[in-house]
Design a protein around this motif. Structure first.
Motif, PDB file in Angstrom:
ATOM      1  N   ILE A   6       0.822  -1.205   0.000  1.00 33.99           N
ATOM      2  CA  ILE A   6       0.000   0.000   0.000  1.00 33.99           C
ATOM      3  C   ILE A   6       0.859   1.258   0.000  1.00 33.99           C
ATOM      4  CG2 ILE A   6      -1.664   1.322   1.390  1.00 33.99           C
ATOM      5  CD1 ILE A   6      -2.914  -1.043  -0.008  1.00 33.99           C
ATOM      6  N   GLN A  80     -10.047  10.237   7.201  1.00 32.96           N
ATOM      7  CA  GLN A  80     -10.199   9.779   5.819  1.00 32.96           C
ATOM      8  C   GLN A  80      -9.580  10.770   4.842  1.00 32.96           C
ATOM      9  OE1 GLN A  80     -14.456   9.383   5.748  1.00 32.96           O
ATOM     10  NE2 GLN A  80     -14.382   7.159   6.026  1.00 32.96           N
ATOM     11  N   ARG A  96      -3.756   7.010  -3.483  1.00 41.33           N
ATOM     12  CA  ARG A  96      -4.031   6.179  -2.311  1.00 41.33           C
ATOM     13  C   ARG A  96      -5.146   6.781  -1.486  1.00 41.33           C
ATOM     14  NH1 ARG A  96      -0.281   5.516   2.436  1.00 41.33           N
ATOM     15  NH2 ARG A  96      -2.282   4.863   3.145  1.00 41.33           N
ATOM     16  N   GLY A  98      -8.120   5.586   2.060  1.00 41.45           N
ATOM     17  CA  GLY A  98      -8.706   4.590   2.946  1.00 41.45           C
ATOM     18  C   GLY A  98      -8.005   4.491   4.279  1.00 41.45           C
ATOM     19  N   PHE A 101      -9.854  -0.012   5.041  1.00 42.43           N
ATOM     20  CA  PHE A 101      -9.608  -0.713   3.789  1.00 42.43           C
ATOM     21  C   PHE A 101      -8.800   0.220   2.902  1.00 42.43           C
ATOM     22  CE2 PHE A 101     -13.480  -2.464   5.562  1.00 42.43           C
ATOM     23  CZ  PHE A 101     -13.190  -3.824   5.537  1.00 42.43           C
ATOM     24  N   GLN A 102      -7.493   0.101   2.991  1.00 39.56           N
ATOM     25  CA  GLN A 102      -6.598   0.982   2.250  1.00 39.56           C
ATOM     26  C   GLN A 102      -6.477   0.510   0.807  1.00 39.56           C
ATOM     27  OE1 GLN A 102      -2.982   0.817   4.475  1.00 39.56           O
ATOM     28  NE2 GLN A 102      -3.763   2.127   6.103  1.00 39.56           N
ATOM     29  N   ARG A 103      -6.244   1.482  -0.072  1.00 37.44           N
ATOM     30  CA  ARG A 103      -6.138   1.157  -1.493  1.00 37.44           C
ATOM     31  C   ARG A 103      -5.107   2.073  -2.128  1.00 37.44           C
ATOM     32  NH1 ARG A 103     -11.023   1.565  -5.936  1.00 37.44           N
ATOM     33  NH2 ARG A 103      -9.782   0.806  -7.674  1.00 37.44           N
ATOM     34  N   THR A 104      -4.241   1.501  -2.935  1.00 38.99           N
ATOM     35  CA  THR A 104      -3.325   2.275  -3.758  1.00 38.99           C
ATOM     36  C   THR A 104      -3.524   1.845  -5.198  1.00 38.99           C
ATOM     37  OG1 THR A 104      -1.692   2.498  -1.996  1.00 38.99           O
ATOM     38  CG2 THR A 104      -0.905   2.828  -4.227  1.00 38.99           C
ATOM     39  N   MET A 105      -3.764   2.827  -6.075  1.00 40.25           N
ATOM     40  CA  MET A 105      -4.016   2.543  -7.477  1.00 40.25           C
ATOM     41  C   MET A 105      -2.908   3.171  -8.311  1.00 40.25           C
ATOM     42  SD  MET A 105      -7.283   3.736  -9.797  1.00 40.25           S
ATOM     43  CE  MET A 105      -8.343   3.466  -8.425  1.00 40.25           C
ATOM     44  N   THR A 140     -12.197   1.754 -13.772  1.00 47.17           N
ATOM     45  CA  THR A 140     -11.196   2.601 -13.140  1.00 47.17           C
ATOM     46  C   THR A 140     -11.876   3.772 -12.450  1.00 47.17           C
ATOM     47  OG1 THR A 140      -9.596   2.039 -14.832  1.00 47.17           O
ATOM     48  CG2 THR A 140      -9.121   3.973 -13.516  1.00 47.17           C
TER      49      THR A 140
END
Length: 170
Positions: A6, A80, A96, A98, A101-105, A140
């Motif tokens: 992450i 947040q 990034r 979260g 529930f972390q998210r990195t795109m 996306t």
């Protein structure tokens, strides 16, 4: 707690403006005011004697539970917003967000079709905007909210230029 998946090492994350907390608070207030008022209508009707059902305990419990959940979300809003970030790398843009529930795109510059900027009324009053990246993949959801307007314009131009350069090289 940071995990390498992450939060890759060596990344300098750019954070969104702290003013974005105000935008989120206004959205929270409007949505929860309407929800609690609607869910409180049965309680008012029961108390006035216009309705016999639902029972009083249920008519009190539903809006109360909704209000407690809303207050919990209110507490989470500043955290947040602080969790949202982006980083421009040589070949892609990392986004990034979260808490739980972390998210990195990672969005490759060569996959970007166009870059969109959106501004709502509260964002406009605070001098903020949101940047959305559109790619060929319909799923996306690459969006960076809460950017200062000047940074949003700079990022739009930078990403569009990088995307064109990558597409020209294909």
């Amino acid at each position: 707690m940071h995990t390498e998946a992450i939060d890759p090492p060596g990344i300098a994350w750019q954070r969104v403006s702290p003013k974005y907390i105000t935008v989120r608070l206004v959205e929270w207030a409007v949505a929860n005011l309407i929800t609690v008022l609607l869910l409180s209508a049965p309680l008012v009707f029961v108390l006035l004697g216009w309705w016999r059902w639902p029972p009083l305990w249920l008519a009190v419990t539903v809006p109360s539970a909704t209000l407690l959940a809303a207050l919990w979300r209110l507490v989470l809003i500043p955290r947040q917003v602080r969790a949202i970030g982006y980083a421009e790398r040589d070949d892609d843009l990392l986004i990034r967000g979260g808490i739980f529930f972390q998210r990195t795109m990672a969005v490759p510059y060569g996959r970007m079709q166009y870059v969109d900027i959106a501004v709502g009324p509260v964002e406009r009053a605070l001098g903020l905007c949101s940047v959305k990246l559109h790619t060929a993949a319909p799923g996306t959801n690459a969006r960076i909210p809460g950017l200062p307007a000047a940074e949003g314009a700079r990022l739009r131009e930078q990403l569009a230029a990088r995307g064109e350069a990558r597409l020209a090289g294909l």
